[in-house]
Design a protein around this motif. Sequence first.
Motif, PDB file in Angstrom:
ATOM      1  N   ASP A  11      10.984   2.540   2.822  1.00  0.00           N
ATOM      2  CA  ASP A  11      11.467   3.920   2.930  1.00  0.00           C
ATOM      3  C   ASP A  11      12.967   3.990   2.670  1.00  0.00           C
ATOM      4  O   ASP A  11      13.453   4.925   2.014  1.00  0.00           O
ATOM      5  CB  ASP A  11      11.162   4.486   4.323  1.00  0.00           C
ATOM      6  N   GLU A  12      13.690   2.999   3.163  1.00  0.00           N
ATOM      7  CA  GLU A  12      15.132   2.968   2.974  1.00  0.00           C
ATOM      8  C   GLU A  12      15.485   2.755   1.501  1.00  0.00           C
ATOM      9  O   GLU A  12      16.427   3.374   0.974  1.00  0.00           O
ATOM     10  CB  GLU A  12      15.744   1.864   3.836  1.00  0.00           C
ATOM     11  N   LEU A  13      14.705   1.896   0.826  1.00  0.00           N
ATOM     12  CA  LEU A  13      14.934   1.666  -0.607  1.00  0.00           C
ATOM     13  C   LEU A  13      14.706   2.949  -1.408  1.00  0.00           C
ATOM     14  O   LEU A  13      15.458   3.248  -2.342  1.00  0.00           O
ATOM     15  CB  LEU A  13      13.998   0.561  -1.111  1.00  0.00           C
ATOM     16  N   ILE A  14      13.682   3.692  -1.053  1.00  0.00           N
ATOM     17  CA  ILE A  14      13.391   4.955  -1.743  1.00  0.00           C
ATOM     18  C   ILE A  14      14.534   5.950  -1.528  1.00  0.00           C
ATOM     19  O   ILE A  14      14.959   6.643  -2.476  1.00  0.00           O
ATOM     20  CB  ILE A  14      12.054   5.559  -1.253  1.00  0.00           C
ATOM     21  N   ALA A  43       8.157  -0.325  -4.293  1.00  0.00           N
ATOM     22  CA  ALA A  43       6.730  -0.347  -4.620  1.00  0.00           C
ATOM     23  C   ALA A  43       6.078  -1.624  -4.087  1.00  0.00           C
ATOM     24  O   ALA A  43       4.988  -1.585  -3.499  1.00  0.00           O
ATOM     25  CB  ALA A  43       6.539  -0.249  -6.130  1.00  0.00           C
ATOM     26  N   MET A  44       6.749  -2.750  -4.299  1.00  0.00           N
ATOM     27  CA  MET A  44       6.197  -4.023  -3.819  1.00  0.00           C
ATOM     28  C   MET A  44       6.168  -4.064  -2.291  1.00  0.00           C
ATOM     29  O   MET A  44       5.219  -4.575  -1.691  1.00  0.00           O
ATOM     30  CB  MET A  44       7.006  -5.186  -4.389  1.00  0.00           C
ATOM     31  N   ALA A  45       7.196  -3.515  -1.671  1.00  0.00           N
ATOM     32  CA  ALA A  45       7.240  -3.500  -0.202  1.00  0.00           C
ATOM     33  C   ALA A  45       6.135  -2.607   0.367  1.00  0.00           C
ATOM     34  O   ALA A  45       5.477  -2.954   1.354  1.00  0.00           O
ATOM     35  CB  ALA A  45       8.606  -3.017   0.269  1.00  0.00           C
ATOM     36  N   TYR A  46       5.909  -1.473  -0.264  1.00  0.00           N
ATOM     37  CA  TYR A  46       4.832  -0.578   0.182  1.00  0.00           C
ATOM     38  C   TYR A  46       3.463  -1.251   0.038  1.00  0.00           C
ATOM     39  O   TYR A  46       2.580  -1.086   0.883  1.00  0.00           O
ATOM     40  CB  TYR A  46       4.848   0.724  -0.622  1.00  0.00           C
ATOM     41  N   LYS A  47       3.292  -1.996  -1.049  1.00  0.00           N
ATOM     42  CA  LYS A  47       2.020  -2.705  -1.227  1.00  0.00           C
ATOM     43  C   LYS A  47       1.792  -3.695  -0.100  1.00  0.00           C
ATOM     44  O   LYS A  47       0.694  -3.795   0.446  1.00  0.00           O
ATOM     45  CB  LYS A  47       2.008  -3.436  -2.575  1.00  0.00           C
ATOM     46  N   LEU A  48       2.842  -4.429   0.265  1.00  0.00           N
ATOM     47  CA  LEU A  48       2.722  -5.396   1.353  1.00  0.00           C
ATOM     48  C   LEU A  48       2.435  -4.703   2.683  1.00  0.00           C
ATOM     49  O   LEU A  48       1.745  -5.256   3.543  1.00  0.00           O
ATOM     50  CB  LEU A  48       4.005  -6.223   1.455  1.00  0.00           C
ATOM     51  N   ALA A  49       2.948  -3.484   2.815  1.00  0.00           N
ATOM     52  CA  ALA A  49       2.726  -2.724   4.057  1.00  0.00           C
ATOM     53  C   ALA A  49       1.417  -1.932   4.014  1.00  0.00           C
ATOM     54  O   ALA A  49       1.119  -1.177   4.944  1.00  0.00           O
ATOM     55  CB  ALA A  49       3.890  -1.770   4.284  1.00  0.00           C
ATOM     56  N   LYS A  50       0.642  -2.114   2.920  1.00  0.00           N
ATOM     57  CA  LYS A  50      -0.648  -1.433   2.756  1.00  0.00           C
ATOM     58  C   LYS A  50      -0.508   0.085   2.639  1.00  0.00           C
ATOM     59  O   LYS A  50      -1.440   0.831   2.931  1.00  0.00           O
ATOM     60  CB  LYS A  50      -1.607  -1.766   3.914  1.00  0.00           C
ATOM     61  N   GLN A  51       0.654   0.533   2.206  1.00  0.00           N
ATOM     62  CA  GLN A  51       0.880   1.958   1.972  1.00  0.00           C
ATOM     63  C   GLN A  51       0.695   2.222   0.478  1.00  0.00           C
ATOM     64  O   GLN A  51       1.662   2.363  -0.283  1.00  0.00           O
ATOM     65  CB  GLN A  51       2.281   2.358   2.446  1.00  0.00           C
ATOM     66  N   LEU A  52      -0.565   2.279   0.052  1.00  0.00           N
ATOM     67  CA  LEU A  52      -0.855   2.282  -1.384  1.00  0.00           C
ATOM     68  C   LEU A  52      -0.420   3.560  -2.089  1.00  0.00           C
ATOM     69  O   LEU A  52       0.039   3.509  -3.233  1.00  0.00           O
ATOM     70  CB  LEU A  52      -2.348   2.040  -1.596  1.00  0.00           C
ATOM     71  N   GLU A  53      -0.564   4.689  -1.441  1.00  0.00           N
ATOM     72  CA  GLU A  53      -0.148   5.951  -2.076  1.00  0.00           C
ATOM     73  C   GLU A  53       1.346   5.927  -2.380  1.00  0.00           C
ATOM     74  O   GLU A  53       1.791   6.309  -3.474  1.00  0.00           O
ATOM     75  CB  GLU A  53      -0.487   7.127  -1.165  1.00  0.00           C
ATOM     76  N   LYS A  54       2.114   5.462  -1.407  1.00  0.00           N
ATOM     77  CA  LYS A  54       3.563   5.387  -1.609  1.00  0.00           C
ATOM     78  C   LYS A  54       3.914   4.326  -2.647  1.00  0.00           C
ATOM     79  O   LYS A  54       4.856   4.503  -3.427  1.00  0.00           O
ATOM     80  CB  LYS A  54       4.262   5.084  -0.280  1.00  0.00           C
ATOM     81  N   ALA A  55       3.164   3.238  -2.665  1.00  0.00           N
ATOM     82  CA  ALA A  55       3.408   2.189  -3.662  1.00  0.00           C
ATOM     83  C   ALA A  55       3.167   2.733  -5.066  1.00  0.00           C
ATOM     84  O   ALA A  55       3.960   2.497  -5.991  1.00  0.00           O
ATOM     85  CB  ALA A  55       2.511   0.993  -3.396  1.00  0.00           C
ATOM     86  N   LYS A  56       2.078   3.474  -5.219  1.00  0.00           N
ATOM     87  CA  LYS A  56       1.763   4.057  -6.535  1.00  0.00           C
ATOM     88  C   LYS A  56       2.884   4.993  -6.982  1.00  0.00           C
ATOM     89  O   LYS A  56       3.351   4.915  -8.135  1.00  0.00           O
ATOM     90  CB  LYS A  56       0.446   4.820  -6.453  1.00  0.00           C
ATOM     91  N   ASP A  57       3.301   5.868  -6.111  1.00  0.00           N
ATOM     92  CA  ASP A  57       4.345   6.829  -6.456  1.00  0.00           C
ATOM     93  C   ASP A  57       5.655   6.122  -6.800  1.00  0.00           C
ATOM     94  O   ASP A  57       6.386   6.562  -7.714  1.00  0.00           O
ATOM     95  CB  ASP A  57       4.566   7.804  -5.304  1.00  0.00           C
ATOM     96  N   ALA A  84      -3.618   0.518 -11.386  1.00  0.00           N
ATOM     97  CA  ALA A  84      -4.461  -0.368 -10.589  1.00  0.00           C
ATOM     98  C   ALA A  84      -4.543   0.115  -9.135  1.00  0.00           C
ATOM     99  O   ALA A  84      -5.607   0.058  -8.502  1.00  0.00           O
ATOM    100  CB  ALA A  84      -3.912  -1.798 -10.643  1.00  0.00           C
ATOM    101  N   ILE A  85      -3.426   0.614  -8.621  1.00  0.00           N
ATOM    102  CA  ILE A  85      -3.423   1.120  -7.247  1.00  0.00           C
ATOM    103  C   ILE A  85      -4.222   2.422  -7.163  1.00  0.00           C
ATOM    104  O   ILE A  85      -4.955   2.655  -6.196  1.00  0.00           O
ATOM    105  CB  ILE A  85      -1.981   1.326  -6.752  1.00  0.00           C
ATOM    106  N   ALA A  86      -4.086   3.265  -8.190  1.00  0.00           N
ATOM    107  CA  ALA A  86      -4.847   4.521  -8.211  1.00  0.00           C
ATOM    108  C   ALA A  86      -6.347   4.242  -8.159  1.00  0.00           C
ATOM    109  O   ALA A  86      -7.105   4.979  -7.516  1.00  0.00           O
ATOM    110  CB  ALA A  86      -4.497   5.325  -9.462  1.00  0.00           C
ATOM    111  N   LYS A  87      -6.783   3.176  -8.823  1.00  0.00           N
ATOM    112  CA  LYS A  87      -8.196   2.799  -8.754  1.00  0.00           C
ATOM    113  C   LYS A  87      -8.588   2.451  -7.320  1.00  0.00           C
ATOM    114  O   LYS A  87      -9.642   2.864  -6.827  1.00  0.00           O
ATOM    115  CB  LYS A  87      -8.487   1.614  -9.667  1.00  0.00           C
TER     116      LYS A  87
END
Length: 285
Positions: A11-14, A43-57, A84-87
Amino acid sequence: MASDAKLRDADELIKKANKLTKLSFFKWSTDWSSATALYEQAAMAYKLAKQLEKAKDAYVRAAEGQEKLSSPWQAAKDLEAAGAIAKELGKFDEVLELYKRASDLYNECGMPQPSADALAKGARALEEANPDEALRLYMDSCGMLEEEGKEHMAFETYRAAMSLYLKRNRQLDAATVLLRWGLAADKSKAVHSQCKAYLSAIIVYLYANDFKQAEQCYNDCSQIDAFMNNEHGSCAFDLLRAYREGDSVGIKHIVKSSSVIPHLDHTVHGQLFLVHCCLQNTLLG
């Protein structure tokens, strides 16, 4: 928790990235170079945190940044990651949009193979949710490589399209793809793949109960020495003869004794088994 810390970091990076891309009364220029790197990290940090919607965005924002930096290749990579995340999220309209846009960007780089690959990836992601669109993407991918004279790179995509057509009970379309694959293999000097494709097309026509088209296909292929002078050609001849004679036992024997049929795609092999069953049921009826 570790995931909570990763989420806070992302969130801070965004926030930092967004600040770098906005103008204000005291800030007259943007810094997309720094912002894009931050979006990709987020994006990579969100993926690790399982926040896929935020990672995609975040990947989509990173792609926007890469385009502004005149880096279409990296923008396409970010869009593929978003696709890939959208899938995973089940957002299949976005899957289609993201992979097609990635393909366009690879094309801008003069890279037809990655462009075609992006379409094929999108097709695989859509096979279950939107098979018709998946088929269009598969065929567009093949067409792109054919136009560039790189048919040998499309073999797996031909196979995927053929298999999906068969799953959709569109045998005639599947046979058309197999013939197209055979022509591509001929241009690529891939004799074994060419012969497999032609034999498979004949089998698919037989399953579709279109003996006339199967025979015509065989007659056309018989003009090709590579096909007629090996076991694929003789196997096709034997199958047509058995089918013409309504010999279900003969077809069963050919399937068991042939050294080439077991190496055909499993979906085509299954079609031949059904040809035998249909003939047998007709005779019993």
